[in-house]
Design a protein around this motif. Structure first.
Motif, PDB file in Angstrom:
ATOM      1  N   ARG A  85      13.594  33.154   0.727  1.00 26.58           N
ATOM      2  CA  ARG A  85      13.474  32.022   1.542  1.00 26.58           C
ATOM      3  C   ARG A  85      13.240  32.477   3.245  1.00 26.58           C
ATOM      4  O   ARG A  85      13.164  31.465   3.873  1.00 26.58           O
ATOM      5  CB  ARG A  85      14.708  31.381   1.457  1.00 26.58           C
ATOM      6  N   ARG A  86      13.005  33.470   3.375  1.00 22.57           N
ATOM      7  CA  ARG A  86      12.782  34.105   4.689  1.00 22.57           C
ATOM      8  C   ARG A  86      11.374  34.017   5.006  1.00 22.57           C
ATOM      9  O   ARG A  86      10.526  34.681   4.326  1.00 22.57           O
ATOM     10  CB  ARG A  86      13.440  35.295   5.039  1.00 22.57           C
ATOM     11  N   GLY A  87      10.855  33.666   6.164  1.00 22.04           N
ATOM     12  CA  GLY A  87       9.539  33.872   6.508  1.00 22.04           C
ATOM     13  C   GLY A  87       8.823  32.393   6.309  1.00 22.04           C
ATOM     14  O   GLY A  87       9.283  31.636   5.954  1.00 22.04           O
ATOM     15  N   ALA A  88       7.674  32.819   6.126  1.00 21.33           N
ATOM     16  CA  ALA A  88       6.620  31.610   5.818  1.00 21.33           C
ATOM     17  C   ALA A  88       6.659  31.016   4.646  1.00 21.33           C
ATOM     18  O   ALA A  88       6.631  29.871   4.176  1.00 21.33           O
ATOM     19  CB  ALA A  88       5.016  32.125   6.080  1.00 21.33           C
ATOM     20  N   PHE A  89       7.146  31.849   3.338  1.00 20.92           N
ATOM     21  CA  PHE A  89       7.081  31.436   2.008  1.00 20.92           C
ATOM     22  C   PHE A  89       8.497  31.057   1.494  1.00 20.92           C
ATOM     23  O   PHE A  89       9.538  31.671   1.885  1.00 20.92           O
ATOM     24  CB  PHE A  89       6.449  32.485   1.123  1.00 20.92           C
ATOM     25  N   LYS A  90       8.480  30.482   0.429  1.00 17.53           N
ATOM     26  CA  LYS A  90       9.877  30.147  -0.109  1.00 17.53           C
ATOM     27  C   LYS A  90       9.263  30.007  -1.724  1.00 17.53           C
ATOM     28  O   LYS A  90       8.445  29.315  -2.139  1.00 17.53           O
ATOM     29  CB  LYS A  90      10.338  28.763   0.067  1.00 17.53           C
ATOM     30  N   ASP A  91       9.931  30.924  -2.577  1.00 16.59           N
ATOM     31  CA  ASP A  91       9.785  30.962  -3.761  1.00 16.59           C
ATOM     32  C   ASP A  91      10.608  30.306  -4.706  1.00 16.59           C
ATOM     33  O   ASP A  91      11.948  30.694  -4.838  1.00 16.59           O
ATOM     34  CB  ASP A  91       9.504  32.249  -4.559  1.00 16.59           C
ATOM     35  N   ARG A 141       1.675  27.098   5.477  1.00 13.29           N
ATOM     36  CA  ARG A 141       0.505  27.116   6.519  1.00 13.29           C
ATOM     37  C   ARG A 141       0.848  27.188   7.897  1.00 13.29           C
ATOM     38  O   ARG A 141       1.640  26.175   8.316  1.00 13.29           O
ATOM     39  CB  ARG A 141      -0.698  26.462   6.123  1.00 13.29           C
ATOM     40  N   LYS A 142       0.331  28.027   8.780  1.00 10.38           N
ATOM     41  CA  LYS A 142       0.684  27.972  10.206  1.00 10.38           C
ATOM     42  C   LYS A 142       0.161  26.675  10.718  1.00 10.38           C
ATOM     43  O   LYS A 142      -0.979  26.382  10.718  1.00 10.38           O
ATOM     44  CB  LYS A 142      -0.192  29.075  10.631  1.00 10.38           C
ATOM     45  N   GLY A 143       1.008  26.141  11.610  1.00  6.04           N
ATOM     46  CA  GLY A 143       0.569  25.175  12.477  1.00  6.04           C
ATOM     47  C   GLY A 143       1.152  23.587  11.503  1.00  6.04           C
ATOM     48  O   GLY A 143       0.643  22.677  12.074  1.00  6.04           O
TER      49      GLY A 143
END
Length: 539
Positions: free
Chosen positions: A95-101, A149-151
């Motif tokens: 759950r940390r950063g850009a992705f969440k599984d 995705r960024k932005g």
């Protein structure tokens, strides 16, 4: 008329999903990395609640080994259709950063007490899934959509897809039915049908002090949905220090007499900005306007006391707060970290009348800790145990712990030192920084040792006594000459409100054993006594 006192489920009970089946009311709440998964409670009057067996009680249903802190089971949804209970839940792996599984599953049962089925995999496109059963017999899965995705807006909307109950699979197109409001962080969708409208209830604003509940409606299932013009329908007033804070993430139920209620999460800061008990569950009474919009009675801010329905029920006796470990099974309030109860690390029979914990991994492990704990539900409480433990070296430890997660805990433990021999000391982790606040551990004589923790709001003091000291368990340990060890500790860091790391659980208190040598040395606990301050619940 009865009065509901909030929170109805004190301590760590977030993300409530409420359901009525005939005259019975049920609430399911999140358990995150704590096993067994999903806490279920039952009531017939909405005032008194008793804990039921957890539905996810085996590893084939819920494998959390290695799940991160505040991962695991997020936001379960409980529903009933076609003669069966349905429970949807997420097992969050990252759950940390850009992705969440975020993997979503469904289990079902004919009876709320189980047995519950093996899980049906659904999707992984986002978290907070729920199941809506329409009047035509169809069922629909909802969940928020996570966009890495960024932005982009990471909370990209609410997905809706048909679920075929007979074939146990999702079918047909995915519809994005609601992209949220300016509050943002749109999640936790629940659908209801009333007076020709579909009502979509979501959480917005993030699960902190700006948390809120949004309501939107449509004549068509797939939308478009119009937002209530008074949105948010429920939120908290951050300027009212004595108010329930973080109110949001709600679900609705119609009582047998036609009254409507909203179950929602809330929190109560111990000191400014720190909620040691975690996010709790409260109930608010609702009314419908003439133009068919939902309102919180007296809202939009939550109330501590709410008018209950005209229902009467003699609730069964609660499980005792004192556990002598003489029963063949564990009380329902006990939970473990990430792994099921089994004889590889826990036993009630190897030494009858004791809980035996076989030394596991360290307090920072996300795999195989030997830790058994219950929710902290009071801010003024004493907790006591008697321990038989004879370590051979410093890598073997056992004792009494107050635990939030791998980053934050306070631990009174017995170990062995090369110079002192068997000894007693305190370990503390604050935001991941390890400390030993005593200048030297306290040497112990042979035999059992009694350990006690006394909590007065954010201040904790540890005590110890010889194991053969006798007290009266009905008089809060009177007669035992307790000796303090260490100074009072400020443990308000055991809270949701870490400044650098968003997290979602609550403080637990319990028993644990570590053997970092890998030998698995056992510790025997003769009792566990949780004693709230007289005539107090928590404040």
């Amino acid at each position: 008329m009865s009065t509901i006192a909030n929170p109805i489920l004190p301590g760590f009970h977030p993300d409530p999903s409420i359901l009525r089946v005939d005259d019975d009311y049920y609430i399911a709440t999140s358990t995150f990395e704590w096993f067994p998964g999903v806490a279920l409670h039952h009531s017939r009057d909405l005032l008194q609640w008793r804990q039921l067996p957890s539905p996810l009680d085996r590893r084939s249903q819920l494998d959390m080994i290695g799940d991160i802190d505040s991962g695991g089971v997020w936001a379960p949804c409980l529903s009933y259709a076609h003669g069966r209970f349905h429970l949807i839940y997420t097992n969050v792996k990252s759950r940390r950063g850009a992705f969440k599984d975020t993997h979503n599953y469904l289990v079902s049962a004919e009876r709320i007490e189980g047995p519950w089925s093996e899980p049906v995999p659904l999707n992984s496109s986002g978290f907070d899934p729920s199941l809506f059963h329409d009047d035509d017999g169809s069922s629909w899965l909802l969940n928020m959509i996570w966009d890495f995705r960024k932005g982009r807006n990471a909370f990209a909307g609410i997905a809706l897809q048909r679920y075929d109950i007979e074939r146990q699979r999702l079918t047909g197109p995915v519809h994005n039915i609601f992209r949220g409001t300016s509050l943002g962080v749109t999640e936790a969708p629940h659908l209801y049908r009333r007076n020709g409208y579909y009502y979509l209830v979501t959480a917005e604003g993030g699960t902190g002090y700006g948390h809120a509940m949004t309501v939107a409606r449509s004549r068509q299932l797939t939308g478009p949905y119009e937002v209530d013009p008074t949105n948010p329908v429920l939120t908290s007033n951050p300027d009212a220090a004595d108010q329930l804070q973080k109110a949001g993430h709600g679900s609705l139920v119609e009582a047998a007499g036609g009254e409507w209620y909203c179950a929602h999460l809330c929190a109560r800061p111990v000191v400014a900005g720190r909620c040691m008990l975690g996010r709790e569950t409260a109930l608010q009474r609702c009314v419908w306007t003439e133009d068919d919009w939902l309102r919180i009675e007296g809202g939009p801010y939550p109330s501590h006391r709410v008018a209950g329905p005209d229902l009467h029920w003699q609730a069964p006796l609660a499980e005792p707060d004192r556990d002598t470990f003489e029963s063949p099974g564990l009380h329902r309030y006990w939970q473990s970290l990430r792994r099921p109860f089994d004889d590889t690390w826990l036993s009630l029979t190897e030494r009858p009348g004791c809980l035996r914990l076989k030394g596991g991994e360290s307090m920072q492990s996300t795999h195989r800790q030997s830790l058994l704990a219950r929710r902290l539900t009071h801010l003024e409480v004493e907790v006591e145990t008697r321990l038989s433990f004879h370590p051979d070296h410093f890598q073997q430890m056992a004792g009494l712990i107050l635990y939030y997660d791998t980053q934050d805990y306070v631990y009174l433990r017995v170990t062995r030192d090369e110079t002192l021999g068997r000894c007693l000391g305190i370990l503390v982790s604050r935001h991941g920084v390890y400390d030993e606040p005593l200048t030297s551990d306290f040497p112990l004589v042979d035999g059992d040792v009694r350990l006690m923790a006394r909590l007065e709001r954010e201040w904790l003091r540890f005590f110890h006594a010889p194991g053969d000291a006798q007290g009266d368990p009905d008089r809060d340990g009177d007669g035992i000459e307790w000796q303090p060890i260490g100074e009072p500790l400020d443990i308000s860091h055991l809270c949701d409100d870490d400044p650098d790391y968003i997290r979602f659980t609550g403080t637990f208190v319990g028993l644990c054993a570590q053997d970092l040598s890998g030998a698995g040395l056992a510790a025997d606990f003769h009792e566990f006594d949780y004693r709230p301050a007289k005539s107090r619940r928590s404040s």
